[in-house]
Enzyme design. Structure first.
Site, mmCIF file in Angstrom:
data_model
loop_
_atom_site.group_PDB
_atom_site.id
_atom_site.type_symbol
_atom_site.label_atom_id
_atom_site.label_comp_id
_atom_site.label_asym_id
_atom_site.label_seq_id
_atom_site.Cartn_x
_atom_site.Cartn_y
_atom_site.Cartn_z
ATOM 1 N N HIS A 250 0.858 -1.194 0.000
ATOM 2 C CA HIS A 250 0.000 0.000 0.000
ATOM 3 C C HIS A 250 0.884 1.231 0.000
ATOM 4 O O HIS A 250 1.963 1.222 0.600
ATOM 5 C CB HIS A 250 -0.903 -0.002 1.243
ATOM 6 C CG HIS A 250 -2.054 0.955 1.134
ATOM 7 N ND1 HIS A 250 -1.951 2.272 1.483
ATOM 8 C CD2 HIS A 250 -3.317 0.771 0.668
ATOM 9 C CE1 HIS A 250 -3.120 2.868 1.255
ATOM 10 N NE2 HIS A 250 -3.966 1.980 0.765
ATOM 11 N N GLU A 305 -8.061 -4.736 -0.334
ATOM 12 C CA GLU A 305 -8.626 -5.429 -1.500
ATOM 13 C C GLU A 305 -8.629 -6.938 -1.300
ATOM 14 O O GLU A 305 -9.460 -7.645 -1.856
ATOM 15 C CB GLU A 305 -7.807 -5.128 -2.770
ATOM 16 C CG GLU A 305 -7.508 -3.679 -3.027
ATOM 17 C CD GLU A 305 -8.729 -2.922 -3.485
ATOM 18 O OE1 GLU A 305 -9.791 -3.539 -3.616
ATOM 19 O OE2 GLU A 305 -8.619 -1.702 -3.697
HETATM 20 C C1 LIG Z 1 -0.400 -0.681 -3.838
HETATM 21 C C2 LIG Z 1 0.937 -0.447 -4.516
HETATM 22 C C3 LIG Z 1 0.722 0.209 -5.894
HETATM 23 C C4 LIG Z 1 1.778 0.480 -3.616
HETATM 24 O O1 LIG Z 1 2.968 0.697 -4.217
HETATM 25 P P1 LIG Z 1 4.182 1.489 -3.579
HETATM 26 O O2 LIG Z 1 4.026 1.729 -2.144
HETATM 27 O O3 LIG Z 1 4.429 2.657 -4.431
HETATM 28 O O4 LIG Z 1 5.311 0.443 -3.693
HETATM 29 P P2 LIG Z 1 6.335 0.359 -4.878
HETATM 30 O O5 LIG Z 1 5.592 0.274 -6.164
HETATM 31 O O6 LIG Z 1 7.317 1.485 -4.717
HETATM 32 O O7 LIG Z 1 7.044 -1.032 -4.561
HETATM 33 C C5 LIG Z 1 8.162 -1.200 -3.690
HETATM 34 C C6 LIG Z 1 8.762 -2.565 -3.896
HETATM 35 O O8 LIG Z 1 7.876 -3.560 -3.370
HETATM 36 C C7 LIG Z 1 7.434 -4.439 -4.420
HETATM 37 N N1 LIG Z 1 6.017 -4.649 -4.265
HETATM 38 C C8 LIG Z 1 5.077 -3.739 -3.882
HETATM 39 N N2 LIG Z 1 3.873 -4.328 -3.835
HETATM 40 C C9 LIG Z 1 4.036 -5.601 -4.221
HETATM 41 C C10 LIG Z 1 3.150 -6.677 -4.400
HETATM 42 N N3 LIG Z 1 1.851 -6.550 -4.164
HETATM 43 N N4 LIG Z 1 3.650 -7.845 -4.817
HETATM 44 C C11 LIG Z 1 4.967 -7.997 -5.055
HETATM 45 N N5 LIG Z 1 5.858 -6.999 -4.890
HETATM 46 C C12 LIG Z 1 5.410 -5.820 -4.494
HETATM 47 C C13 LIG Z 1 7.717 -3.700 -5.715
HETATM 48 O O9 LIG Z 1 7.935 -4.596 -6.774
HETATM 49 C C14 LIG Z 1 8.948 -2.895 -5.376
HETATM 50 O O10 LIG Z 1 10.059 -3.748 -5.486
HETATM 51 P P3 LIG Z 1 11.385 -3.287 -6.299
HETATM 52 O O11 LIG Z 1 11.871 -2.073 -5.546
HETATM 53 O O12 LIG Z 1 12.283 -4.478 -6.207
HETATM 54 O O13 LIG Z 1 10.909 -2.958 -7.678
HETATM 55 C C15 LIG Z 1 1.696 -1.784 -4.700
HETATM 56 O O14 LIG Z 1 1.986 -2.331 -3.440
HETATM 57 C C16 LIG Z 1 0.941 -2.789 -5.572
HETATM 58 O O15 LIG Z 1 1.035 -2.723 -6.794
HETATM 59 N N6 LIG Z 1 0.172 -3.733 -4.940
HETATM 60 C C17 LIG Z 1 -0.603 -4.713 -5.693
HETATM 61 C C18 LIG Z 1 -1.909 -4.124 -6.191
HETATM 62 C C19 LIG Z 1 -2.924 -3.887 -5.080
HETATM 63 O O16 LIG Z 1 -3.122 -4.718 -4.189
HETATM 64 N N7 LIG Z 1 -3.568 -2.712 -5.143
HETATM 65 C C20 LIG Z 1 -4.581 -2.327 -4.196
HETATM 66 C C21 LIG Z 1 -4.064 -1.275 -3.268
HETATM 67 S S1 LIG Z 1 -5.254 -0.868 -2.006
#
Ligand SMILES: CC(C)(COP(=O)(O)OP(=O)(O)OC[C@H]1O[C@@H](n2cnc3c(N)ncnc32)[C@H](O)[C@@H]1OP(=O)(O)O)[C@@H](O)C(=O)NCCC(=O)NCCS
Length: 364
Positions: A250, A305
């Protein structure tokens, strides 16, 4: 033309409003509505009581709100949509047409918020039936909002545990700070436009895949994983392919999302538990362990979610209705922000840093 003022893409870290409605504490995994913990509100409240709390600041656990009838003009508009129209487009259209029948005056009030929040579930249920060639069902005023929505959708009364589960989902989805759709609603309100226009814009913002969430993708992933015995293999393979596990991580929460915790409890107590709830729980355990191993630098925990998926499936909603159902739940928060914005209004008008060509002459 140099502009040295700070620029924050996406307005990240910029404080653009003051609110007394929702407090999202990502570090400690807390979500408060007007100071009350989300877990307590789910345990002791109902969606109408929580919506009323957001609109008025008063906590009345007995507060009731039933769905209301869909005006003819809205039904005509819904009937005119193609059968494969997206439920979010249908809801946005229905709310817009409803607004034209109401001519709501400035300033927005809790009564206006109540009226819109009571109308929208009937409109979505009517659309869901019309596209299957079924007649819309009139509201039953003896049912509370969420039971009424299920009744108008399915044509039969939901059992109390099912209605309770969806009500809990509505409570956790009601409000979440200054997210993109809520900000949209506040921007529209800041021009002294009406409450319905603000919600139409908010639905448009929520429709985008970066915001509307992806519980339907959680459903797909859990199906693909297949069985608890294959959970670990599937999690590792998915991550090795560079894919993300839906329902984890998140932008704000670094701790376990308190909404996921509340919904997990509700999902576990459902009478018609989806078969794959046990599978979801098994996958969660493995996923948390493997994510911690792969990303020791970043706390990747279960988000809302993940457990929204079993609850929404368990109450019999098809995945294509998930985003519009989330929009129904968010009506309480959007409209509460609209009222709050109007109460201390200043038109929201940030600046842009100009990056185009310097002043020049038109070609001869
Ligand atoms: C929600 C979300 C967009 C938040 O992203 P964020 O805080 O910006 O995190 P980042 O995109 O910077 O990710 C940081 C690291 O964790 C990893 N990561 C984050 N969420 C992940 C997940 N659900 N599964 C696997 N790896 C994940 C990323 O690949 C990244 O790794 P890297 O640095 O080696 O590339 C992200 O966690 C995600 O895509 N989750 C899955 C979709 C989801 O459940 N969405 C609903 C949100 S309420």
């Amino acid at each position: 033309m140099t502009d040295e003022r700070p620029y924050s893409p996406g307005l990240e870290g910029v404080v653009a409003a003051e609110t007394a409605l929702g407090y999202v504490d990502g570090e400690r995994g807390r979500l408060l509505y007007r100071g009350f913990r989300i877990g307590d509100l789910v345990e002791h409240g109902t969606y109408p009581a929580v919506a009323n709390l957001l609109w008025t600041g008063e906590w009345d656990p007995g507060h009731r709100l039933a769905t209301t009838a869909v005006p003819e003009a809205v039904l005509t508009a819904l009937q005119g949509l193609p059968d494969d129209a997206k439920p979010m487009d249908a809801l946005r259209t229905a709310v817009s047409v409803w607004g034209a029948t109401q001519a709501l005056a400035w300033p927005p009030t809790p009564e206006q918020a109540r009226a819109l929040t009571a109308f929208s579930p009937s409109a979505l249920a009517a659309f869901a039936r019309l596209r299957k060639g079924q007649q819309p069902i009139d509201p039953d005023p003896s049912l509370d909002l969420v039971s009424g929505f299920l009744y108008q959708l399915n044509g039969e009364r939901a059992d109390p545990a099912t209605a309770r589960a969806l009500d809990a989902y509505f409570i956790v989805g009601a409000e979440h700070g200054l997210n993109a759709s809520t900000f949209t609603a506040r921007v529209i309100t800041s021009t002294r436009s009406d409450l319905v226009s603000a919600v139409v814009g908010a639905i448009g913002a929520l429709k985008g895949p970066l915001h509307g969430g992806a519980p339907s993708e959680v459903v797909e992933q859990i199906h693909t994983a297949g069985s608890p015995e294959h959970a670990e293999e599937w999690v590792r393979e998915t991550l090795a392919k560079g894919e993300r596990l839906m329902g984890f991580g998140h932008r704000v929460y670094r701790a376990y999302d308190p909404r996921a915790a509340a919904l997990r409890k509700v999902a576990e107590s459902m009478t018609r538990k989806p078969d794959w709830l046990d599978l979801a729980i098994a996958i969660e355990d493995v996923a948390l362990r493997v994510l911690a191993e792969k990303h020791p630098e970043r706390a990747l925990k279960t988000n809302v979610e993940y457990y929204a998926a079993p609850v929404l499936m368990g109450v019999g909603l098809t995945p294509d209705l998930f985003p519009a159902t989330f929009a129904l739940a968010r009506h309480a928060g959007w409209t509460a922000h609209v009222i709050e914005q109007a109460g201390a209004n200043r038109i929201i008008r940030p600046d842009a840093r100009y990056t185009g060509p310097a002043e020049r002459d038109l070609p001869a």
